[in-house]
Design a protein around this motif. Sequence first.
Motif, PDB file in Angstrom:
ATOM      1  N   TRP A  55      33.418  86.944  56.503  1.00 62.00           N
ATOM      2  CA  TRP A  55      33.594  87.331  57.905  1.00 62.00           C
ATOM      3  C   TRP A  55      34.818  86.685  58.530  1.00 62.00           C
ATOM      4  O   TRP A  55      35.462  87.273  59.385  1.00 62.00           O
ATOM      5  CB  TRP A  55      32.335  87.022  58.734  1.00 62.00           C
ATOM      6  N   ARG A  56      35.202  85.477  58.087  1.00 60.95           N
ATOM      7  CA  ARG A  56      36.336  84.771  58.694  1.00 60.95           C
ATOM      8  C   ARG A  56      37.643  85.545  58.529  1.00 60.95           C
ATOM      9  O   ARG A  56      38.409  85.694  59.470  1.00 60.95           O
ATOM     10  CB  ARG A  56      36.489  83.371  58.100  1.00 60.95           C
ATOM     11  N   PHE A  57      37.927  86.022  57.302  1.00 60.03           N
ATOM     12  CA  PHE A  57      39.207  86.727  57.163  1.00 60.03           C
ATOM     13  C   PHE A  57      39.164  88.094  57.816  1.00 60.03           C
ATOM     14  O   PHE A  57      40.170  88.571  58.308  1.00 60.03           O
ATOM     15  CB  PHE A  57      39.764  86.724  55.733  1.00 60.03           C
ATOM     16  N   HIS A  58      38.010  88.728  57.888  1.00 59.84           N
ATOM     17  CA  HIS A  58      37.906  89.980  58.652  1.00 59.84           C
ATOM     18  C   HIS A  58      38.272  89.710  60.116  1.00 59.84           C
ATOM     19  O   HIS A  58      39.086  90.414  60.704  1.00 59.84           O
ATOM     20  CB  HIS A  58      36.493  90.562  58.553  1.00 59.84           C
ATOM     21  N   ARG A  59      37.664  88.682  60.682  1.00 65.77           N
ATOM     22  CA  ARG A  59      37.936  88.305  62.074  1.00 65.77           C
ATOM     23  C   ARG A  59      39.410  87.961  62.272  1.00 65.77           C
ATOM     24  O   ARG A  59      40.053  88.441  63.212  1.00 65.77           O
ATOM     25  CB  ARG A  59      37.066  87.104  62.464  1.00 65.77           C
ATOM     26  N   ASP A  60      39.954  87.132  61.407  1.00 67.28           N
ATOM     27  CA  ASP A  60      41.330  86.662  61.587  1.00 67.28           C
ATOM     28  C   ASP A  60      42.359  87.778  61.396  1.00 67.28           C
ATOM     29  O   ASP A  60      43.389  87.790  62.070  1.00 67.28           O
ATOM     30  CB  ASP A  60      41.610  85.475  60.670  1.00 67.28           C
ATOM     31  N   ILE A  61      42.084  88.702  60.495  1.00 57.95           N
ATOM     32  CA  ILE A  61      42.973  89.858  60.335  1.00 57.95           C
ATOM     33  C   ILE A  61      42.951  90.701  61.604  1.00 57.95           C
ATOM     34  O   ILE A  61      43.996  91.107  62.114  1.00 57.95           O
ATOM     35  CB  ILE A  61      42.580  90.707  59.107  1.00 57.95           C
ATOM     36  N   LEU A  62      41.763  90.965  62.131  1.00 52.49           N
ATOM     37  CA  LEU A  62      41.656  91.760  63.361  1.00 52.49           C
ATOM     38  C   LEU A  62      42.343  91.065  64.533  1.00 52.49           C
ATOM     39  O   LEU A  62      42.964  91.711  65.371  1.00 52.49           O
ATOM     40  CB  LEU A  62      40.190  92.060  63.683  1.00 52.49           C
ATOM     41  N   ARG A  63      42.262  89.753  64.595  1.00 57.00           N
ATOM     42  CA  ARG A  63      42.952  88.996  65.647  1.00 57.00           C
ATOM     43  C   ARG A  63      44.475  89.085  65.480  1.00 57.00           C
ATOM     44  O   ARG A  63      45.213  89.212  66.444  1.00 57.00           O
ATOM     45  CB  ARG A  63      42.554  87.521  65.603  1.00 57.00           C
ATOM     46  N   ALA A  64      44.949  88.992  64.234  1.00 58.53           N
ATOM     47  CA  ALA A  64      46.390  88.943  63.958  1.00 58.53           C
ATOM     48  C   ALA A  64      47.060  90.310  64.023  1.00 58.53           C
ATOM     49  O   ALA A  64      48.265  90.394  64.246  1.00 58.53           O
ATOM     50  CB  ALA A  64      46.632  88.330  62.574  1.00 58.53           C
ATOM     51  N   LYS A  65      46.297  91.376  63.831  1.00 60.92           N
ATOM     52  CA  LYS A  65      46.868  92.725  63.760  1.00 60.92           C
ATOM     53  C   LYS A  65      46.149  93.616  64.782  1.00 60.92           C
ATOM     54  O   LYS A  65      45.198  94.316  64.422  1.00 60.92           O
ATOM     55  CB  LYS A  65      46.708  93.294  62.348  1.00 60.92           C
ATOM     56  N   PRO A  66      46.598  93.620  66.025  1.00 66.96           N
ATOM     57  CA  PRO A  66      45.902  94.368  67.078  1.00 66.96           C
ATOM     58  C   PRO A  66      45.780  95.878  66.825  1.00 66.96           C
ATOM     59  O   PRO A  66      44.859  96.508  67.331  1.00 66.96           O
ATOM     60  CB  PRO A  66      46.742  94.112  68.328  1.00 66.96           C
ATOM     61  N   ASN A  67      46.670  96.461  66.025  1.00 65.83           N
ATOM     62  CA  ASN A  67      46.581  97.901  65.732  1.00 65.83           C
ATOM     63  C   ASN A  67      45.551  98.213  64.659  1.00 65.83           C
ATOM     64  O   ASN A  67      45.203  99.373  64.449  1.00 65.83           O
ATOM     65  CB  ASN A  67      47.946  98.452  65.294  1.00 65.83           C
ATOM     66  N   VAL A  68      45.074  97.202  63.987  1.00 66.01           N
ATOM     67  CA  VAL A  68      44.085  97.391  62.928  1.00 66.01           C
ATOM     68  C   VAL A  68      42.693  97.450  63.542  1.00 66.01           C
ATOM     69  O   VAL A  68      42.332  96.611  64.361  1.00 66.01           O
ATOM     70  CB  VAL A  68      44.193  96.239  61.892  1.00 66.01           C
ATOM     71  N   GLN A  69      41.927  98.436  63.118  1.00 62.13           N
ATOM     72  CA  GLN A  69      40.552  98.579  63.593  1.00 62.13           C
ATOM     73  C   GLN A  69      39.539  98.467  62.458  1.00 62.13           C
ATOM     74  O   GLN A  69      38.339  98.462  62.713  1.00 62.13           O
ATOM     75  CB  GLN A  69      40.385  99.933  64.302  1.00 62.13           C
ATOM     76  N   ALA A  70      40.036  98.403  61.207  1.00 66.52           N
ATOM     77  CA  ALA A  70      39.118  98.328  60.065  1.00 66.52           C
ATOM     78  C   ALA A  70      39.737  97.481  58.951  1.00 66.52           C
ATOM     79  O   ALA A  70      40.926  97.593  58.666  1.00 66.52           O
ATOM     80  CB  ALA A  70      38.803  99.724  59.548  1.00 66.52           C
ATOM     81  N   VAL A  71      38.888  96.666  58.356  1.00 61.87           N
ATOM     82  CA  VAL A  71      39.261  95.842  57.210  1.00 61.87           C
ATOM     83  C   VAL A  71      38.262  96.159  56.101  1.00 61.87           C
ATOM     84  O   VAL A  71      37.052  96.137  56.336  1.00 61.87           O
ATOM     85  CB  VAL A  71      39.176  94.332  57.560  1.00 61.87           C
ATOM     86  N   VAL A  72      38.779  96.467  54.912  1.00 58.17           N
ATOM     87  CA  VAL A  72      37.907  96.738  53.769  1.00 58.17           C
ATOM     88  C   VAL A  72      38.256  95.740  52.669  1.00 58.17           C
ATOM     89  O   VAL A  72      39.417  95.599  52.294  1.00 58.17           O
ATOM     90  CB  VAL A  72      38.066  98.187  53.260  1.00 58.17           C
ATOM     91  N   HIS A  73      37.226  95.065  52.180  1.00 57.95           N
ATOM     92  CA  HIS A  73      37.372  94.098  51.091  1.00 57.95           C
ATOM     93  C   HIS A  73      36.487  94.570  49.937  1.00 57.95           C
ATOM     94  O   HIS A  73      35.350  94.981  50.151  1.00 57.95           O
ATOM     95  CB  HIS A  73      36.925  92.722  51.569  1.00 57.95           C
ATOM     96  N   ALA A  74      37.039  94.542  48.720  1.00 56.69           N
ATOM     97  CA  ALA A  74      36.278  94.969  47.548  1.00 56.69           C
ATOM     98  C   ALA A  74      36.811  94.266  46.306  1.00 56.69           C
ATOM     99  O   ALA A  74      37.801  93.526  46.373  1.00 56.69           O
ATOM    100  CB  ALA A  74      36.376  96.485  47.391  1.00 56.69           C
ATOM    101  N   HIS A  75      36.150  94.549  45.183  1.00 53.86           N
ATOM    102  CA  HIS A  75      36.532  93.971  43.897  1.00 53.86           C
ATOM    103  C   HIS A  75      36.730  95.082  42.865  1.00 53.86           C
ATOM    104  O   HIS A  75      36.085  95.077  41.814  1.00 53.86           O
ATOM    105  CB  HIS A  75      35.451  92.987  43.408  1.00 53.86           C
ATOM    106  N   PRO A  76      37.625  96.042  43.133  1.00 59.87           N
ATOM    107  CA  PRO A  76      37.833  97.119  42.158  1.00 59.87           C
ATOM    108  C   PRO A  76      38.452  96.560  40.875  1.00 59.87           C
ATOM    109  O   PRO A  76      39.213  95.581  40.904  1.00 59.87           O
ATOM    110  CB  PRO A  76      38.784  98.077  42.870  1.00 59.87           C
ATOM    111  N   ILE A  77      38.121  97.145  39.753  1.00 59.80           N
ATOM    112  CA  ILE A  77      38.434  96.578  38.434  1.00 59.80           C
ATOM    113  C   ILE A  77      39.918  96.293  38.217  1.00 59.80           C
ATOM    114  O   ILE A  77      40.287  95.173  37.856  1.00 59.80           O
ATOM    115  CB  ILE A  77      37.892  97.503  37.324  1.00 59.80           C
TER     116      ILE A  77
END
Length: 179
Positions: A39-61
């Motif tokens: 949750w911390r990097f989701h929050r910090d990305i949203l704080r740092a990038k005001p035009n961003v409304q979605a953050v997706v994190h995954a572990h694709p191969i």
Amino acid sequence: MLITPSGIPYEKMTPEMIVTLPLSAENAPKTTVKPSSEWRFHRDILRAKPNVQAVVHAHPIYATALAMNRQEIRACHYMIAAFGGDTVPVADYALFGTDALSGTVTKALANRSGCLMANHGAVVVGDTLDSALWRMVELETLAKGYATSLSIGAPHILSESEIKETLAAFKDYGLRTAF
């Protein structure tokens, strides 16, 4: 922000399990369902990038395999422009769920809309959830192509002028996406 819960398989999730967390939060809320450990990097990305409304994190191969090698994706294909530059960088390693990881990921995304996370996975952003999900699929496709090309030789890397031309053309490409 809305974020998925920690440790619950997606197929078992219900809408009620999604955690609401204010962007001003400095600590995880005390709720029955814990938010994702990331949750911390989701929050910090949203704080740092005001035009961003979605953050997706995954572990694709393939993206994760490159991240385990700490190998950025270079401009081997014009779709690199979907990530805002001539590379998809690798954020430095830090333990999952920590402020240190949030710092490395936010730094790697400063001028990009996607990055690999050393020995971990990948993160992408978008101005909508659809655009962020689209970008994650594109990242894994690009990673698969790059890893495959490395296995049969040395991929040709597009020049700086070719990338600049592609970035300019991308301004009108498909989904409107935040960089």
